[in-house]
Enzyme design. Structure first.
Site, PDB file in Angstrom:
ATOM      1  N   SER A 164      26.995  41.371  37.361  1.00  0.00           N
ATOM      2  CA  SER A 164      28.335  41.409  36.787  1.00  0.00           C
ATOM      3  C   SER A 164      28.951  40.012  36.771  1.00  0.00           C
ATOM      4  O   SER A 164      28.499  39.141  36.033  1.00  0.00           O
ATOM      5  CB  SER A 164      29.197  42.415  37.544  1.00  0.00           C
ATOM      6  N   LYS A 216      55.397  50.826  32.957  1.00  0.00           N
ATOM      7  CA  LYS A 216      55.630  49.867  34.027  1.00  0.00           C
ATOM      8  C   LYS A 216      54.986  50.390  35.316  1.00  0.00           C
ATOM      9  O   LYS A 216      55.185  51.532  35.708  1.00  0.00           O
ATOM     10  CB  LYS A 216      57.139  49.672  34.233  1.00  0.00           C
TER      11      LYS A 216
END
Length: 355
Positions: A164, A216
């Site tokens: 990765s 949010k």
């Protein structure tokens, strides 16, 4: 013969050679054939040493001590120069290690910049042993190594794991070498978050939120993720994924349709990665040096010098923090890496199978 003056007042050990006297003595082999032999007499006579002579003697001793002190300092300086000679004065191959979680910390970036600017460094070997880290941190390390590659050749050598974000780091190099059983690949992006809502309900705890918009602080660990938040978060993951696949296609010269097949998140062994053209060869650091000498015409037998980031001096002792020492003494070093992983936030390019 020993003689002593009546007025001599000497302390023990204050004896001096006063001089040599020569004379001749007559020996007779027979009355008619005298033979003359020169004889040297050694006269040892004690005398009083004056205060002025004692001061001179002390100064002489002080000069001798000063001489040995200076000599010791020069030897110490010479030892330090000998230890740092390769880095400071000779052409060399720099070795940088990227270990553990990749976060793009400033110490690592500063180290890479120093290697880039050092004229004595003719090539760089990046030793990677990392399962990845944050997407932004891996991007920072990748960009820094690409700047180095613009000035001098860079070779990545994979050790146990270079998956990765570790693979992103390797992609910055001009050549990638891995061992046959190295774990690499894991091309993909992940966004992980805990969700405690059922636990909180069991405990009778309710979290109230007042926020400016629906998305949010989403996703939130205090409630199940909403469909709207899931779509927005997945869009973020896909954006990073497209960027990652673009690096693979560009740096490995692979068509995008082939990269799409290889980028399902799986890991590959070093041998499999060579077959899929994700790396260049199976080998070790010796193969990397051989490539630098043959392909990039690097001078043979250049010394390989380890370059390390500066250690934190305020909370460490001989390069080890207090936490390092305690965990090592208890045989719990694995807890530190686990704690570091638990603190990771945001988009991750990380291979960490469930344990």
């Amino acid at each position: 013969m020993w003689t002593r003056k009546e007025d001599a007042r000497l302390e023990p050990g204050q004896w001096e050679w006063c001089g040599l006297a020569a004379r001749t003595e007559r020996f007779h082999r027979s009355p008619r054939h005298p033979i003359w032999f020169p004889t040297i007499l050694l006269v040892l006579e004690p005398r009083m040493i004056s205060e002025a002579e004692l001061i001179v003697d002390r100064r002489r001793l002080k000069r001798r001590v000063t001489f040995w002190r200076i000599l010791a300092v020069l030897i110490a300086i010479g030892a330090v120069v000998a230890l740092t000679w390769n880095r400071s004065f000779e052409d060399q191959i720099a070795r940088i290690r990227i270990d553990g979680l990749i976060t793009g910390d400033q110490k690592t970036l500063d180290l890479i910049k120093k290697v880039e600017d050092e004229d004595k460094v003719k090539a760089v070997i990046v030793r990677i042993d990392s399962p990845g880290g944050t997407t932004a941190g891996s991007e920072a390390v990748y960009d820094a190594l690409r700047k180095v590659s613009a000035k001098k050749p860079v070779v990545a050598v994979m050790d146990t794991v270079a998956a990765s974000g570790g693979y992103i780091t390797a992609l910055a190099a001009d050549r990638i070498v891995a061992r046959g059983n190295t774990i690499t690949g894991s091309i993909g992006v992940i966004f992980s978050m805990p969700e405690f809502s059922r636990l909180l309900n069991t405990l009778g705890v309710t979290m109230e939120e007042l926020k400016s918009g629906d998305l949010k602080a989403e996703p939130s660990p205090y409630k199940p993720i909403s469909d709207k938040a899931r779509v927005a978060t997945m869009s973020l993951v896909n954006d990073g994924f497209v960027w990652f696949k673009g690096l693979v296609a560009e740096r490995r010269k692979l068509p995008m349709d082939r990269v799409d097949i290889l980028s399902d998140g799986r890991v590959y062994s070093g041998r499999q990665a060579v077959a899929e053209k994700l790396i260049d060869e199976v080998g070790d650091e010796g193969n990397a040096v051989a490539w630098l000498e043959t392909d990039r015409k690097l001078a043979a037998e250049l010394p390989i010098v380890d370059w390390k980031p500066k250690s934190e001096s305020d909370s460490s002792w001989l390069g080890f923090t207090a936490a390092d020492i305690v965990l090592k003494s208890l045989g719990l070093q694995g807890l530190q890496s686990a704690a570091e992983r638990a603190q990771l936030d945001g988009l991750l390019v990380l291979w960490h199978p469930a344990q």
